[in-house]
Design an enzyme around this catalytic site. Structure first.
Site, PDB file in Angstrom:
ATOM      1  N   GLN A  70      -8.786   9.998   8.057  1.00  0.00           N
ATOM      2  CA  GLN A  70      -7.511  10.722   8.135  1.00  0.00           C
ATOM      3  C   GLN A  70      -7.309  11.559   6.879  1.00  0.00           C
ATOM      4  O   GLN A  70      -6.884  12.717   6.941  1.00  0.00           O
ATOM      5  CB  GLN A  70      -6.355   9.737   8.303  1.00  0.00           C
ATOM      6  CG  GLN A  70      -4.981  10.360   8.072  1.00  0.00           C
ATOM      7  CD  GLN A  70      -3.854   9.424   8.403  1.00  0.00           C
ATOM      8  OE1 GLN A  70      -3.543   9.224   9.554  1.00  0.00           O
ATOM      9  NE2 GLN A  70      -3.192   8.856   7.398  1.00  0.00           N
TER      10      GLN A  70
ATOM     11  N   GLY B 231       0.837  -1.210   0.000  1.00  0.00           N
ATOM     12  CA  GLY B 231       0.000   0.000   0.000  1.00  0.00           C
ATOM     13  C   GLY B 231       0.866   1.253   0.000  1.00  0.00           C
ATOM     14  O   GLY B 231       0.647   2.194  -0.780  1.00  0.00           O
ATOM     15  N   HIS B 232       1.885   1.264   0.874  1.00  0.00           N
ATOM     16  CA  HIS B 232       2.802   2.418   0.905  1.00  0.00           C
ATOM     17  C   HIS B 232       3.562   2.538  -0.412  1.00  0.00           C
ATOM     18  O   HIS B 232       3.747   3.638  -0.939  1.00  0.00           O
ATOM     19  CB  HIS B 232       3.845   2.254   2.018  1.00  0.00           C
ATOM     20  CG  HIS B 232       3.282   2.215   3.397  1.00  0.00           C
ATOM     21  ND1 HIS B 232       3.238   1.062   4.143  1.00  0.00           N
ATOM     22  CD2 HIS B 232       2.760   3.191   4.177  1.00  0.00           C
ATOM     23  CE1 HIS B 232       2.717   1.328   5.338  1.00  0.00           C
ATOM     24  NE2 HIS B 232       2.413   2.605   5.375  1.00  0.00           N
TER      25      HIS B 232
HETATM   26  O1  PAF Z   1      -1.085   7.160   8.142  1.00  0.00           O
HETATM   27  C1  PAF Z   1      -0.033   7.191   8.813  1.00  0.00           C
HETATM   28  O2  PAF Z   1       0.861   6.348   8.663  1.00  0.00           O
HETATM   29  C2  PAF Z   1       0.141   8.274   9.871  1.00  0.00           C
HETATM   30  O3  PAF Z   1      -1.063   8.585  10.470  1.00  0.00           O
HETATM   31  C3  PAF Z   1       0.833   9.535   9.324  1.00  0.00           C
HETATM   32  C4  PAF Z   1      -0.020  10.222   8.266  1.00  0.00           C
HETATM   33  C5  PAF Z   1       2.186   9.184   8.757  1.00  0.00           C
HETATM   34  C6  PAF Z   1       1.035  10.552  10.470  1.00  0.00           C
HETATM   35  O4  PAF Z   1       1.814  10.021  11.502  1.00  0.00           O
END
Ligand code: PAF
Length: 279
Positions: A154, A36-37
């Site tokens: 988020q 995903g990343h």
């Molecule tokens: O989604 C994440 O991994 C975290 O919430 C983030 C956006 C890096 C903030 O710490």
């Protein structure tokens, strides 16, 4: 890839990149990187020529009962994946570098957005996320920043923050990446036992079934939610919420609203899983 542990080192390197005319695309993470990343990193190349990522497990967004201490830290493996993905700069500060003094200036997101759904069950979570992301934005000063839609709320908190605080950053969503059985990829999946891992995709199957019912005309959202919660309980889960909401503001829809999203959070054993599906 250059790895920077200090703000000063990263800023100097990125000043040089900007001087060379490069646009900076940024993917903040807490590490334990999965596909995903990496999909976000690949997507970043459409928004800039200089790709920056960060790894920082942000204590400020974890509640006292959350998994800050056991959150998986896999720095070496993460670095290898970032190099493979072609990332140019990694910012990996320690807590002292990012929070040299206790953080007293806090970003408080929209009261509704930070208290509903995830916010109800993780009080303070979104002010921790918004505060660290604003700090990272001020350090990196990216042209664009990418966040996965698996963390739907988020994404909304952060894109609204950027709009309301007039930050000159394009906030770009990345689609949720799923295992072949449908389970949304997450760093927390690693906590699941073999038996739990086999059960885990049921959360997504439930969202798909709810979506199909809505697409077939169901509008009794309260009933749909209650049925889905009961089904999870009967399979041994401890659901926190399964909610049909409007995509635009995450408020409960009327029967006439379109543009919906179904969001869910549930414990399977001691692991908290979240997922969502747009309708
Ligand atoms: O989604 C994440 O991994 C975290 O919430 C983030 C956006 C890096 C903030 O710490």
């Amino acid at each position: 890839m250059q790895t920077h542990s200090t703000v000063a080192s990263l800023r100097a390197a990125l000043d040089a990149e900007r001087k060379a005319g490069k646009r900076i695309a940024f993917v903040p993470t807490m590490g334990n990187l999965h596909e995903g990343h990496i999909t976000l990193m690949r997507g970043a190349f459409q928004h800039g020529e200089c790709i920056v990522s960060s790894i920082f497990v942000n204590r400020l967004q974890f509640g006292p009962k959350d998994d800050f201490d056991r959150y998986p830290r896999t720095f070496e493996a993460d670095c290898a994946r970032l190099v493979d993905a072609g990332v140019h700069h990694l910012f990996a500060p320690d807590e002292n570098e990012l929070y040299p003094t206790p953080q007293k200036y806090i970003v408080e997101p929209d009261p509704f957005l930070q208290s509903t759904l995830e916010g109800e069950f993780r009080p303070g979570h979104f002010h921790g996320v918004a505060t660290v992301v604003l700090k990272l934005f001020n350090i990196v000063q990216p042209h664009a920043a990418l966040f996965g839609k698996k963390d739907y709320q988020q994404f909304m908190v952060l894109s609204n923050m950027v709009r309301e605080l007039n930050l000159r950053i394009d906030v770009v969503p990345g689609e949720t990446v799923r295992a072949t059985d449908g389970l949304a990829l997450s760093s927390r999946n690693g906590y699941l036992s073999e038996k739990e891992r086999a059960e885990a995709p049921h959360l997504y199957r439930l969202l798909v079934a709810m979506r199909d019912k809505i697409l077939a005309g169901a509008r009794d959202y309260e009933d749909l939610q209650a049925e889905a919660m009961a089904e999870l309980v009967s399979r041994g889960w401890a659901p926190q919420y399964i909610a049909v909401r409007r995509r635009s503001d995450l408020k409960s829809p009327t029967a006439h609203d379109s543009g919906l999203v179904i969001l869910a959070a549930a414990f399977l054993g001691t692991t908290r899983l979240i997922d969502n599906l747009e309708v």
